[in-house]
Design an enzyme around this catalytic site. Structure first.
Site, PDB file in Angstrom:
ATOM      1  N   CYS A  76      -2.068  -2.279   7.597  1.00  0.00           N
ATOM      2  CA  CYS A  76      -1.876  -3.540   6.728  1.00  0.00           C
ATOM      3  C   CYS A  76      -0.859  -4.162   6.664  1.00  0.00           C
ATOM      4  O   CYS A  76      -0.801  -5.208   5.868  1.00  0.00           O
ATOM      5  CB  CYS A  76      -1.990  -2.750   5.629  1.00  0.00           C
ATOM      6  SG  CYS A  76      -3.469  -2.030   5.031  1.00  0.00           S
TER       7      CYS A  76
ATOM      8  N   LYS B 132      -7.127  -4.959  -3.180  1.00  0.00           N
ATOM      9  CA  LYS B 132      -8.156  -5.512  -1.903  1.00  0.00           C
ATOM     10  C   LYS B 132      -8.721  -4.355  -1.361  1.00  0.00           C
ATOM     11  O   LYS B 132      -8.493  -2.910  -1.800  1.00  0.00           O
ATOM     12  CB  LYS B 132      -7.262  -6.315  -0.960  1.00  0.00           C
ATOM     13  CG  LYS B 132      -5.792  -4.919  -0.497  1.00  0.00           C
ATOM     14  CD  LYS B 132      -4.971  -5.946   0.783  1.00  0.00           C
ATOM     15  CE  LYS B 132      -4.510  -4.216   1.705  1.00  0.00           C
ATOM     16  NZ  LYS B 132      -4.978  -2.938   1.972  1.00  0.00           N
TER      17      LYS B 132
ATOM     18  N   ASP C 255       0.796  -0.945   0.036  1.00  0.00           N
ATOM     19  CA  ASP C 255       0.436   0.053  -0.132  1.00  0.00           C
ATOM     20  C   ASP C 255       0.564   1.253   0.099  1.00  0.00           C
ATOM     21  O   ASP C 255       0.514   2.272   1.474  1.00  0.00           O
ATOM     22  CB  ASP C 255      -1.013   0.148   1.342  1.00  0.00           C
ATOM     23  CG  ASP C 255      -1.849  -0.624   1.393  1.00  0.00           C
ATOM     24  OD1 ASP C 255      -1.971  -1.809   0.592  1.00  0.00           O
ATOM     25  OD2 ASP C 255      -2.549  -1.148   2.051  1.00  0.00           O
TER      26      ASP C 255
END
Ligand code: ZN
Length: 190
Positions: free
Chosen positions: A138, A96, A9
């Protein structure tokens, strides 16, 4: 043993100037680019938060623990990888969180639908190094799921950015309990 790099990310909304900015995000992008250019990893995957309708993950009054301001919406600039991240060496991108919180990269898939764990196993990968944003969310979730899936997992904390001290401390405890190696000391506001 084949080790893959998982870049979690490194997106505009999680870096300075983004809607859910984490201090140090842009530096992580530049650092990960440097790491990838060294050429030590045969396999490199990148995940991205890619929300369409993630339900209570978005809130007008976010608590920054389970609910958040809108971020990384599919197709918007905030969801793009940070410009300091050179995506050239990235072999596959996994999305995701389309309809869920989507904290874990192990719940992500390519546009063609191949889940990250399948992609890794198809390449004989048995160990993963995890970097990216944010360490306490994450990166934590991805590393924990990787360990649960049987991979040997290391988090390179110099190449992560952290949200808050409380959640970083909790993440460190969870990762240690799961047998994940954390290189370096993750720092909030680095
Ligand atoms: Zn999200």
């Amino acid at each position: 043993m084949s080790t893959a790099l998982i870049v979690v990310d490194v997106q505009n909304d999680f870096c300075e100037g983004g809607s859910l900015a984490i201090d140090g995000g842009a530096a992580v992008a530049a650092g990960v680019t440097e790491l990838m250019r060294r050429g030590t990893y045969e396999h490199i995957a990148a995940t991205r938060d890619y929300h369409i309708d993630p339900g209570s993950h978005f809130s007008e009054e976010p608590d920054f623990v389970t609910s958040w301001p809108r971020h990384c919406e599919a197709g918007l600039p905030g969801a793009s990888f940070h410009p300091a991240l050179d995506v050239g060496p990235v072999q596959a991108v996994f999305s995701k969180g389309q309809y869920s919180d989507g904290y874990s990269g192990f719940e992500s898939a390519t546009d063609a639908g191949e889940p990250l764990p399948d992609w890794l196993r198809a390449r004989g990968v048995t160990a993963v190094d995890v970097v990216g944003i944010a360490f306490d969310f994450c990166v934590r979730a991805t590393a924990l799921d990787a360990a649960a899936a049987g991979f040997t997992v290391r988090v390179l904390s110099e190449l992560t950015a952290c949200g808050s001290q409380a959640t970083t401390d909790k993440a460190l405890a969870d990762l240690a309990a799961a047998g994940v190696t954390v290189d370096g000391t993750p720092r909030v506001g680095a």
